[in-house]
Write a protein that holds these residues in place. Structure first.
Motif, mmCIF file in Angstrom:
data_model
loop_
_atom_site.group_PDB
_atom_site.id
_atom_site.type_symbol
_atom_site.label_atom_id
_atom_site.label_comp_id
_atom_site.label_asym_id
_atom_site.label_seq_id
_atom_site.Cartn_x
_atom_site.Cartn_y
_atom_site.Cartn_z
ATOM 1 N N ARG A 48 50.401 26.582 -0.127
ATOM 2 C CA ARG A 48 50.029 27.212 -1.444
ATOM 3 C C ARG A 48 48.106 27.895 -1.206
ATOM 4 O O ARG A 48 48.172 28.120 -1.645
ATOM 5 C CB ARG A 48 50.357 27.149 -2.283
ATOM 6 N N GLY A 49 47.796 26.746 -0.428
ATOM 7 C CA GLY A 49 46.341 27.068 0.368
ATOM 8 C C GLY A 49 45.442 26.134 -0.357
ATOM 9 O O GLY A 49 44.140 26.014 -0.462
ATOM 10 N N TRP A 50 46.070 25.196 -1.093
ATOM 11 C CA TRP A 50 45.386 24.330 -2.063
ATOM 12 C C TRP A 50 44.312 23.319 -0.845
ATOM 13 O O TRP A 50 45.930 22.790 -0.414
ATOM 14 C CB TRP A 50 45.969 23.560 -2.826
ATOM 15 N N ARG A 51 43.446 22.723 -1.173
ATOM 16 C CA ARG A 51 42.936 21.940 -0.224
ATOM 17 C C ARG A 51 42.824 20.644 -0.401
ATOM 18 O O ARG A 51 42.008 20.468 -1.421
ATOM 19 C CB ARG A 51 41.832 22.620 0.366
ATOM 20 N N LYS A 52 42.592 19.324 -0.042
ATOM 21 C CA LYS A 52 42.334 18.110 -0.501
ATOM 22 C C LYS A 52 40.939 18.008 0.527
ATOM 23 O O LYS A 52 41.071 17.697 1.311
ATOM 24 C CB LYS A 52 42.565 16.825 0.220
ATOM 25 N N GLU A 53 39.628 17.946 -0.528
ATOM 26 C CA GLU A 53 38.983 18.142 -0.564
ATOM 27 C C GLU A 53 38.024 16.509 -0.536
ATOM 28 O O GLU A 53 38.412 16.143 -1.863
ATOM 29 C CB GLU A 53 37.604 19.263 -0.680
ATOM 30 N N LEU A 54 36.781 16.632 0.381
ATOM 31 C CA LEU A 54 35.580 15.554 0.128
ATOM 32 C C LEU A 54 34.665 16.083 0.056
ATOM 33 O O LEU A 54 33.894 16.568 1.005
ATOM 34 C CB LEU A 54 35.356 14.010 0.907
ATOM 35 N N ASN A 55 33.782 16.315 -1.193
ATOM 36 C CA ASN A 55 32.571 16.536 -1.839
ATOM 37 C C ASN A 55 31.998 15.642 -1.940
ATOM 38 O O ASN A 55 31.658 14.892 -2.902
ATOM 39 C CB ASN A 55 32.652 17.569 -2.397
ATOM 40 N N LEU A 56 30.314 16.300 -2.235
ATOM 41 C CA LEU A 56 29.318 15.162 -3.270
ATOM 42 C C LEU A 56 29.386 16.144 -4.350
ATOM 43 O O LEU A 56 28.867 17.190 -4.203
ATOM 44 C CB LEU A 56 27.958 15.144 -2.106
ATOM 45 N N ILE A 57 29.323 15.939 -5.999
ATOM 46 C CA ILE A 57 29.216 16.608 -6.682
ATOM 47 C C ILE A 57 28.655 16.188 -7.731
ATOM 48 O O ILE A 57 28.936 14.743 -7.883
ATOM 49 C CB ILE A 57 30.520 17.142 -7.240
ATOM 50 N N GLU A 115 42.161 17.508 -5.184
ATOM 51 C CA GLU A 115 42.662 18.771 -4.477
ATOM 52 C C GLU A 115 41.502 20.444 -5.320
ATOM 53 O O GLU A 115 41.916 20.341 -6.641
ATOM 54 C CB GLU A 115 43.575 19.242 -4.773
ATOM 55 N N TRP A 116 41.559 21.623 -4.359
ATOM 56 C CA TRP A 116 41.089 22.901 -4.821
ATOM 57 C C TRP A 116 41.717 24.355 -5.116
ATOM 58 O O TRP A 116 42.844 24.141 -3.373
ATOM 59 C CB TRP A 116 39.522 22.320 -4.239
ATOM 60 N N SER A 117 41.946 25.002 -5.399
ATOM 61 C CA SER A 117 42.503 25.594 -5.241
ATOM 62 C C SER A 117 41.464 26.698 -4.296
ATOM 63 O O SER A 117 40.737 26.639 -3.901
ATOM 64 C CB SER A 117 42.674 26.766 -6.673
ATOM 65 N N ASP A 136 40.734 30.033 -4.454
ATOM 66 C CA ASP A 136 39.435 30.581 -4.567
ATOM 67 C C ASP A 136 38.272 29.213 -5.101
ATOM 68 O O ASP A 136 37.314 30.192 -5.408
ATOM 69 C CB ASP A 136 39.840 31.895 -5.792
ATOM 70 N N GLY A 137 38.728 28.235 -4.671
ATOM 71 C CA GLY A 137 38.018 26.966 -5.643
ATOM 72 C C GLY A 137 37.181 26.866 -6.681
ATOM 73 O O GLY A 137 36.800 26.301 -7.065
ATOM 74 N N GLU A 138 38.206 27.637 -7.530
ATOM 75 C CA GLU A 138 38.162 28.024 -9.058
ATOM 76 C C GLU A 138 39.239 26.562 -10.044
ATOM 77 O O GLU A 138 38.301 26.578 -11.197
ATOM 78 C CB GLU A 138 38.710 29.209 -9.817
ATOM 79 N N LYS A 139 40.548 26.438 -9.959
ATOM 80 C CA LYS A 139 40.611 25.449 -9.826
ATOM 81 C C LYS A 139 40.412 23.632 -9.107
ATOM 82 O O LYS A 139 40.505 24.027 -7.972
ATOM 83 C CB LYS A 139 42.243 25.894 -10.283
ATOM 84 N N MET A 140 40.825 23.012 -10.069
ATOM 85 C CA MET A 140 41.403 21.312 -9.125
ATOM 86 C C MET A 140 41.822 20.992 -10.033
ATOM 87 O O MET A 140 42.660 21.210 -11.569
ATOM 88 C CB MET A 140 39.557 20.607 -9.340
ATOM 89 N N GLY A 141 42.692 19.823 -9.389
ATOM 90 C CA GLY A 141 43.334 18.842 -9.539
ATOM 91 C C GLY A 141 42.751 17.933 -9.532
ATOM 92 O O GLY A 141 42.085 17.492 -10.124
ATOM 93 N N LYS A 142 43.538 16.666 -10.564
ATOM 94 C CA LYS A 142 43.468 15.299 -10.167
ATOM 95 C C LYS A 142 42.652 14.451 -9.331
ATOM 96 O O LYS A 142 42.894 14.990 -8.262
ATOM 97 C CB LYS A 142 44.505 14.645 -11.470
ATOM 98 N N GLY A 143 41.408 14.239 -9.493
ATOM 99 C CA GLY A 143 41.389 13.730 -8.367
ATOM 100 C C GLY A 143 40.290 11.812 -8.840
ATOM 101 O O GLY A 143 40.596 11.880 -10.117
ATOM 102 N N ILE A 144 39.418 11.020 -7.898
ATOM 103 C CA ILE A 144 38.821 10.373 -7.977
ATOM 104 C C ILE A 144 36.853 10.286 -7.373
ATOM 105 O O ILE A 144 37.153 11.270 -6.858
ATOM 106 C CB ILE A 144 39.447 9.103 -7.108
#
Length: 73
Positions: A20-29, A42-44, A46-54
């Motif tokens: 579906r295009g969601w990407r599991k990413e490592l970012n500095l936020i 995970e990020w949608s 379009d980068g507007e929605k996010m899943g649970k993460g750590i």
């Protein structure tokens, strides 16, 4: 519910992408104007929605790297 403010300071890498295009990413936020942390989630598409993460401090990330280096993958 209070709005969560975030700023992606550095996109480090993509681990996987779903069909579906969601990407599991490592970012500095930076979350809510706080000191930046490493973030894995995970990020949608379009980068507007996010899943649970750590979120991990630099020390956490170094410890995780040491653990992964010891594993026989």
């Amino acid at each position: 519910m209070a709005e969560i403010k975030y700023e992606i300071l550095e996109k480090i890498g993509v681990l996987t992408e779903s069909g579906r295009g969601w990407r599991k990413e490592l970012n500095l936020i930076s979350w809510n104007d706080r000191a930046p942390k490493y973030d894995l989630r995970e990020w949608s598409p379009d980068g507007e929605k996010m899943g649970k993460g750590i979120t991990l401090s630099k020390e956490d990330l170094v410890a995780l790297k040491e653990i992964l280096d010891r594993m026989d993958l």
